[in-house]
Scaffold this active site. Sequence first.
Site, PDB file in Angstrom:
ATOM      1  CD1 TRP A  92      51.640 -11.426  60.936  1.00  0.00           C
ATOM      2  CD2 TRP A  92      51.601 -13.572  60.289  1.00  0.00           C
ATOM      3  NE1 TRP A  92      50.379 -11.923  61.212  1.00  0.00           N
ATOM      4  CE2 TRP A  92      50.334 -13.241  60.826  1.00  0.00           C
ATOM      5  CE3 TRP A  92      51.809 -14.859  59.820  1.00  0.00           C
ATOM      6  CZ2 TRP A  92      49.286 -14.156  60.908  1.00  0.00           C
ATOM      7  CZ3 TRP A  92      50.771 -15.782  59.884  1.00  0.00           C
ATOM      8  CH2 TRP A  92      49.524 -15.421  60.431  1.00  0.00           C
ATOM      9  CD  GLU A 135      41.202 -17.818  62.174  1.00  0.00           C
ATOM     10  OE1 GLU A 135      41.044 -17.296  61.048  1.00  0.00           O
ATOM     11  OE2 GLU A 135      41.268 -17.160  63.223  1.00  0.00           O
ATOM     12  CD  GLU A 173      40.590 -12.958  59.732  1.00  0.00           C
ATOM     13  OE1 GLU A 173      40.472 -14.151  60.088  1.00  0.00           O
ATOM     14  OE2 GLU A 173      40.623 -12.014  60.536  1.00  0.00           O
ATOM     15  CG  HIS A 176      44.649 -15.648  60.886  1.00  0.00           C
ATOM     16  ND1 HIS A 176      43.614 -14.820  61.282  1.00  0.00           N
ATOM     17  CD2 HIS A 176      45.706 -14.824  60.663  1.00  0.00           C
ATOM     18  CE1 HIS A 176      44.028 -13.566  61.295  1.00  0.00           C
ATOM     19  NE2 HIS A 176      45.298 -13.552  60.923  1.00  0.00           N
ATOM     20  CD  GLU A 226      37.704  -9.965  62.545  1.00  0.00           C
ATOM     21  OE1 GLU A 226      38.611 -10.504  63.212  1.00  0.00           O
ATOM     22  OE2 GLU A 226      37.599 -10.144  61.324  1.00  0.00           O
ATOM     23  CB  THR A 229      38.653 -13.897  66.400  1.00  0.00           C
ATOM     24  OG1 THR A 229      37.443 -14.322  65.808  1.00  0.00           O
ATOM     25  CG2 THR A 229      39.797 -14.664  65.792  1.00  0.00           C
ATOM     26  CG  ASP A 258      46.950 -10.485  61.460  1.00  0.00           C
ATOM     27  OD1 ASP A 258      47.751  -9.550  61.599  1.00  0.00           O
ATOM     28  OD2 ASP A 258      47.015 -11.299  60.518  1.00  0.00           O
ATOM     29  CD  GLU A 259      41.288 -12.924  63.829  1.00  0.00           C
ATOM     30  OE1 GLU A 259      40.562 -12.070  63.293  1.00  0.00           O
ATOM     31  OE2 GLU A 259      41.395 -14.077  63.380  1.00  0.00           O
ATOM     32  CG  HIS A 262      41.358  -8.023  60.687  1.00  0.00           C
ATOM     33  ND1 HIS A 262      41.642  -9.352  60.459  1.00  0.00           N
ATOM     34  CD2 HIS A 262      42.221  -7.321  59.900  1.00  0.00           C
ATOM     35  CE1 HIS A 262      42.634  -9.445  59.577  1.00  0.00           C
ATOM     36  NE2 HIS A 262      42.999  -8.232  59.230  1.00  0.00           N
TER      37      HIS A 262
END
Length: 393
Positions: A92, A135, A173, A176, A226, A229, A258-259, A262
């Site tokens: 995305w 971020e 990242e 974000h 992570e 987050t 996403d976090e 990760h």
Amino acid sequence: MALRLNSTVVLPSHRIPFKHRTFRSPRVSMASTLHSISTDTGNTKKPYCPPREVHVQVTHSMSPQKIEIFKSLEGWAEDNVLVHLKPVEKCWQPQDFLPEPESDGFYEQVKELRERAKEIPDDYFVVLVGDMITEEALPTYQTMLNTLDGVRDETGASLTSWAIWTRAWTAEENRHGDLLNKYLYLSGRVDMKQIEKTIQYLIGSGMDPKTENNPYLGFIYTSFQERATFISHGNTARLAKDHGDLKLAQICGTIAADEKRHETAYTKIVEKLFEIDPDATVMSLADMMKKKISMPAHLMYDGKDDNLFDHFSAVAQRLGVYTAKDYADILEFLVGRWKIENMTGLSGEGRRAQEFVCGLPQRIRRLEERAQGRAKELSPVPFSWVFDRSIKI
């Protein structure tokens, strides 16, 4: 990375010059103490002095033999870590969630976004801004990863698996902060200039997570962060939904996903370290937890509030976005994820480290319960991010 709360974090102070002392390896330097508050005196030129944490810094604490372990794991990292990256064409992008500037309906879309934002209270925006600012300090985090011996990107375009991961993780990242920044800009609810100053101060201040250029410590730190987050963005998504902004909830939830991905990669690295070098790894985990996980944005400063991170964290704690309970829960999760209680064959020091980390979550919870019992209601604090309106902490 986003908000990370720790009630024991060292509060910001303005930077004054370092005095370095060199000792036997590992190298140690002591930062100077105290901080002075600069005041405006007309056109007097003031030195650049972002907040600075004060503590002993230890560097390059890992032996050459341990460095070789990470070099030997490059093939493993290619097969087991890089798989957690997504191809750019399948990722995305911030524009997927924002008004389309090329469309005839752009202004109407912005108007709709601003109408939804009107229903959201200031304290939520304080937390969302804090997450975004954290971020946006991404250059600091890539720099930190590239201090780690044995896994750093030596050239800036190295083809080792570790270097490829660091660059691609940074690229993922980066979206974000871009997305949250643009959303906040369009919302009209926040003072963007004060936010931009805070970002500049934070990147200029850097961070010292006390990982000592040591990837055992570094990957434990990133595993913890992570997950923190993931929790924080997940909770901002939940609150946005409660306030009726489903688009903002989608934005925060997408970042949280996403976090989580990760987190999976970093915890897998530490899991491998427990497999091949359990003694050193459990002692590294105990070391990080004894030093306490310092939060990436703990040097946050806006040019006004010397205790900005502390105040921001208090609002996040009150709203349930990220709390002291979450800190204990994360450690408990990692202890279970890495099966630390079941480890055998450790040295005496390793067993003591094992006992310490396994018992720590409950100790943290007990301390927090006592702290909550003694907590006093504090006066509201003005936040420059929301035009100096006062927010309950």
